[in-house]
Scaffold this motif. Structure first.
Motif, short mmCIF file in Angstrom:
data_model
loop_
_atom_site.label_atom_id
_atom_site.label_comp_id
_atom_site.label_asym_id
_atom_site.label_seq_id
_atom_site.Cartn_x
_atom_site.Cartn_y
_atom_site.Cartn_z
N GLY A 122 49.01 29.26 29.02
CA GLY A 122 48.83 28.44 30.21
C GLY A 122 49.30 29.13 31.47
N LYS A 123 50.33 29.92 31.36
CA LYS A 123 50.85 30.69 32.49
C LYS A 123 49.94 31.89 32.78
CE LYS A 123 54.13 31.67 35.50
NZ LYS A 123 54.35 30.89 36.69
N LEU A 124 49.40 32.50 31.74
CA LEU A 124 48.53 33.67 31.89
C LEU A 124 47.18 33.34 32.53
CD1 LEU A 124 49.00 35.38 28.41
CD2 LEU A 124 49.48 36.44 30.63
N ARG A 125 46.62 32.20 32.13
CA ARG A 125 45.24 31.88 32.48
C ARG A 125 44.91 32.02 33.96
NH1 ARG A 125 40.68 30.00 30.55
NH2 ARG A 125 41.44 29.75 28.44
N PRO A 126 45.70 31.45 34.90
CA PRO A 126 45.30 31.58 36.30
C PRO A 126 45.27 33.03 36.80
CG PRO A 126 47.30 30.24 36.10
CD PRO A 126 46.86 30.60 34.72
N TYR A 127 46.15 33.86 36.26
CA TYR A 127 46.17 35.26 36.67
C TYR A 127 44.97 36.01 36.08
CZ TYR A 127 50.82 34.07 38.23
OH TYR A 127 51.87 33.47 38.85
N VAL A 128 44.64 35.70 34.84
CA VAL A 128 43.45 36.30 34.21
C VAL A 128 42.20 35.86 34.98
CG1 VAL A 128 42.05 36.41 32.12
CG2 VAL A 128 44.55 36.55 31.95
N GLU A 129 42.13 34.59 35.32
CA GLU A 129 40.99 34.09 36.09
C GLU A 129 40.88 34.81 37.43
OE1 GLU A 129 41.81 29.89 36.17
OE2 GLU A 129 40.77 29.55 34.26
N ALA A 130 42.02 35.09 38.06
CA ALA A 130 42.00 35.77 39.36
C ALA A 130 41.47 37.20 39.19
CB ALA A 130 43.40 35.81 39.96
N VAL A 131 41.85 37.87 38.12
CA VAL A 131 41.35 39.22 37.87
C VAL A 131 39.83 39.17 37.63
CG1 VAL A 131 41.42 41.20 36.29
CG2 VAL A 131 43.54 40.15 37.05
N PHE A 132 39.39 38.22 36.83
CA PHE A 132 37.95 38.10 36.55
C PHE A 132 37.17 37.77 37.82
CE2 PHE A 132 38.84 38.43 32.15
CZ PHE A 132 37.63 38.57 31.48
N ALA A 133 37.76 36.97 38.72
CA ALA A 133 37.07 36.56 39.94
C ALA A 133 37.08 37.67 41.00
CB ALA A 133 37.72 35.32 40.51
N ALA A 134 38.05 38.56 40.90
CA ALA A 134 38.20 39.59 41.95
C ALA A 134 37.11 40.63 41.88
CB ALA A 134 39.57 40.26 41.81
#
Length: 134
Positions: A122-134
């Motif tokens: 749950g903590k990882l997900r927003p950062y992974v999403e940010a990398v995928f979106a970047a």
């Protein structure tokens, strides 16, 4: 956050994983440097080379001059040995380094699942999403 912004953030903070690795490595500085170099060679982050000296790891951490191959290896080893990032920039940097080193991944869920189990998905997900979106 754009990909360029994320890369700049990682460049500013990636040396923190050298610091974390140095702190958690339970051996002499020379042996820790050897283990880091060998891990980087095995993972293909760097071509076979002489190991770095233990003092070099401390210098890289203090002066924020560590090469990318060493930061990737330090991130791997730190996370695999239970290190948990504390600040947002550490999470973002850890996720970027891990995904660059272990990817590519087809989707966010696959990428999140690749991390060591000690890290909260749950903590990882927003950062992974940010990398995928970047």
């Amino acid at each position: 956050m754009t990909r360029d912004d994320l890369q700049k953030l990682v460049l500013r903070h990636r040396h923190r994983f050298i610091t974390a690795y140095n702190f958690h490595c339970q051996d002499t500085a020379a042996n820790c440097a050897y283990a880091l170099t060998q891990h980087a060679i095995r993972r293909g982050y760097v071509q076979p080379r002489e190991q770095v000296r233990g003092e070099t790891l401390r210098t890289w951490a203090k002066k924020a001059t560590a090469p990318l191959w060493a930061c990737k290896a330090a991130c791997d080893l730190a996370l695999e040995n239970g290190y948990i990032p504390h600040k947002d920039e550490e999470w973002a940097t850890a996720v970027w380094l891990w995904l660059e080193a272990h990817g590519p991944y087809g989707n966010v869920a696959e990428a999140v699942a690749s991390f060591p189990r000690t890290l909260d998905p749950g903590k990882l997900r927003p950062y992974v999403e940010a990398v995928f979106a970047a």
